[in-house]
Design a protein around this motif. Structure first.
Motif, PDB file in Angstrom:
ATOM      1  N   MET A   1       0.831  -1.180   0.000  1.00  0.00           N
ATOM      2  CA  MET A   1       0.000   0.000   0.000  1.00  0.00           C
ATOM      3  C   MET A   1       0.879   1.249   0.000  1.00  0.00           C
ATOM      4  N   ALA A   2       0.509   2.185  -0.815  1.00  0.00           N
ATOM      5  CA  ALA A   2       1.229   3.450  -0.871  1.00  0.00           C
ATOM      6  C   ALA A   2       0.702   4.369   0.226  1.00  0.00           C
ATOM      7  N   ARG A   3       1.595   5.135   0.804  1.00  0.00           N
ATOM      8  CA  ARG A   3       1.197   6.153   1.772  1.00  0.00           C
ATOM      9  C   ARG A   3       0.944   7.430   0.981  1.00  0.00           C
ATOM     10  N   VAL A   4      -0.278   7.941   1.045  1.00  0.00           N
ATOM     11  CA  VAL A   4      -0.675   9.127   0.291  1.00  0.00           C
ATOM     12  C   VAL A   4      -0.802  10.300   1.249  1.00  0.00           C
ATOM     13  N   LEU A   5      -0.120  11.390   0.915  1.00  0.00           N
ATOM     14  CA  LEU A   5      -0.147  12.604   1.728  1.00  0.00           C
ATOM     15  C   LEU A   5      -0.750  13.746   0.921  1.00  0.00           C
ATOM     16  N   LEU A   6      -1.632  14.492   1.544  1.00  0.00           N
ATOM     17  CA  LEU A   6      -2.203  15.695   0.938  1.00  0.00           C
ATOM     18  C   LEU A   6      -1.784  16.888   1.777  1.00  0.00           C
ATOM     19  N   PHE A   7      -1.485  17.995   1.131  1.00  0.00           N
ATOM     20  CA  PHE A   7      -1.047  19.188   1.843  1.00  0.00           C
ATOM     21  C   PHE A   7      -1.941  20.377   1.504  1.00  0.00           C
ATOM     22  N   GLY A   8      -1.962  21.351   2.404  1.00  0.00           N
ATOM     23  CA  GLY A   8      -2.667  22.609   2.180  1.00  0.00           C
ATOM     24  C   GLY A   8      -4.139  22.424   1.880  1.00  0.00           C
ATOM     25  N   ARG A   9      -4.606  23.161   0.895  1.00  0.00           N
ATOM     26  CA  ARG A   9      -6.026  23.151   0.549  1.00  0.00           C
ATOM     27  C   ARG A   9      -6.502  21.783   0.078  1.00  0.00           C
ATOM     28  N   LEU A  10      -5.586  20.960  -0.436  1.00  0.00           N
ATOM     29  CA  LEU A  10      -5.976  19.611  -0.873  1.00  0.00           C
ATOM     30  C   LEU A  10      -6.401  18.775   0.330  1.00  0.00           C
ATOM     31  N   ALA A  11      -5.651  18.858   1.429  1.00  0.00           N
ATOM     32  CA  ALA A  11      -6.017  18.140   2.657  1.00  0.00           C
ATOM     33  C   ALA A  11      -7.306  18.698   3.231  1.00  0.00           C
ATOM     34  N   ASP A  12      -7.459  20.014   3.195  1.00  0.00           N
ATOM     35  CA  ASP A  12      -8.683  20.634   3.695  1.00  0.00           C
ATOM     36  C   ASP A  12      -9.896  20.149   2.908  1.00  0.00           C
ATOM     37  N   GLN A  13      -9.765  20.102   1.594  1.00  0.00           N
ATOM     38  CA  GLN A  13     -10.871  19.674   0.746  1.00  0.00           C
ATOM     39  C   GLN A  13     -11.221  18.207   0.975  1.00  0.00           C
ATOM     40  N   ALA A  14     -10.211  17.355   1.102  1.00  0.00           N
ATOM     41  CA  ALA A  14     -10.444  15.912   1.265  1.00  0.00           C
ATOM     42  C   ALA A  14     -10.938  15.553   2.661  1.00  0.00           C
ATOM     43  N   GLY A  15     -10.526  16.347   3.647  1.00  0.00           N
ATOM     44  CA  GLY A  15     -10.865  16.025   5.023  1.00  0.00           C
ATOM     45  C   GLY A  15      -9.914  15.014   5.648  1.00  0.00           C
ATOM     46  N   TRP A  16      -8.811  14.765   4.980  1.00  0.00           N
ATOM     47  CA  TRP A  16      -7.761  13.888   5.511  1.00  0.00           C
ATOM     48  C   TRP A  16      -6.412  14.344   4.975  1.00  0.00           C
ATOM     49  N   ARG A  17      -5.353  13.969   5.678  1.00  0.00           N
ATOM     50  CA  ARG A  17      -4.000  14.373   5.290  1.00  0.00           C
ATOM     51  C   ARG A  17      -3.122  13.183   4.928  1.00  0.00           C
ATOM     52  N   ASP A  18      -3.403  12.035   5.498  1.00  0.00           N
ATOM     53  CA  ASP A  18      -2.525  10.872   5.359  1.00  0.00           C
ATOM     54  C   ASP A  18      -3.395   9.622   5.284  1.00  0.00           C
ATOM     55  N   ARG A  19      -3.173   8.828   4.244  1.00  0.00           N
ATOM     56  CA  ARG A  19      -3.974   7.617   4.061  1.00  0.00           C
ATOM     57  C   ARG A  19      -3.149   6.570   3.328  1.00  0.00           C
ATOM     58  N   SER A  20      -3.397   5.314   3.605  1.00  0.00           N
ATOM     59  CA  SER A  20      -2.766   4.216   2.866  1.00  0.00           C
ATOM     60  C   SER A  20      -3.743   3.703   1.825  1.00  0.00           C
ATOM     61  N   ILE A  21      -3.270   3.605   0.579  1.00  0.00           N
ATOM     62  CA  ILE A  21      -4.128   3.192  -0.533  1.00  0.00           C
ATOM     63  C   ILE A  21      -3.361   2.188  -1.386  1.00  0.00           C
ATOM     64  N   ALA A  22      -4.023   1.095  -1.731  1.00  0.00           N
ATOM     65  CA  ALA A  22      -3.415   0.075  -2.590  1.00  0.00           C
ATOM     66  C   ALA A  22      -3.531   0.516  -4.050  1.00  0.00           C
ATOM     67  N   ALA A  23      -2.390   0.671  -4.704  1.00  0.00           N
ATOM     68  CA  ALA A  23      -2.344   1.027  -6.122  1.00  0.00           C
ATOM     69  C   ALA A  23      -0.959   0.695  -6.658  1.00  0.00           C
ATOM     70  N   ALA A  24      -0.918   0.161  -7.874  1.00  0.00           N
ATOM     71  CA  ALA A  24       0.356  -0.241  -8.468  1.00  0.00           C
ATOM     72  C   ALA A  24       1.029   0.868  -9.273  1.00  0.00           C
TER      73      ALA A  24
END
Length: 79
Positions: A1-24
């Motif tokens: 699983m990749a660790r996905v990080l969002l910063f600034g307004r992207l994190a604000d819009q998503a409502g999360w900053r750090d998530r693990s997501i399976a993707a190749a």
């Protein structure tokens, strides 16, 4: 699983900053994010948004390993 990080307004819009997501690949990761939140997907494709894979800015496609870190960075401003 990749660790996905969002910063600034992207994190604000998503409502999360750090998530693990399976993707190749970066494209597959974007597809997962788009299926979960179309508005976030549109913001991630917006002008000036950059993507860093394991702390290196990438343009285009990238293969993701299990422990890959992917960060979406909003446009920078300053003076």
């Amino acid at each position: 699983m990749a660790r996905v990080l969002l910063f600034g307004r992207l994190a604000d819009q998503a409502g999360w900053r750090d998530r693990s997501i399976a993707a190749a690949s970066l494209a597959a990761l974007r597809d997962v994010l788009a299926a979960d939140d179309p508005d976030l997907a549109e913001a991630l494709d917006g002008p000036g948004v950059q993507v860093a894979v394991d702390k290196a800015i990438v343009r285009g496609e990238a293969v993701l390993a299990a422990a890959t870190e992917v960060a979406f960075l909003p446009p920078m401003s300053g003076g």
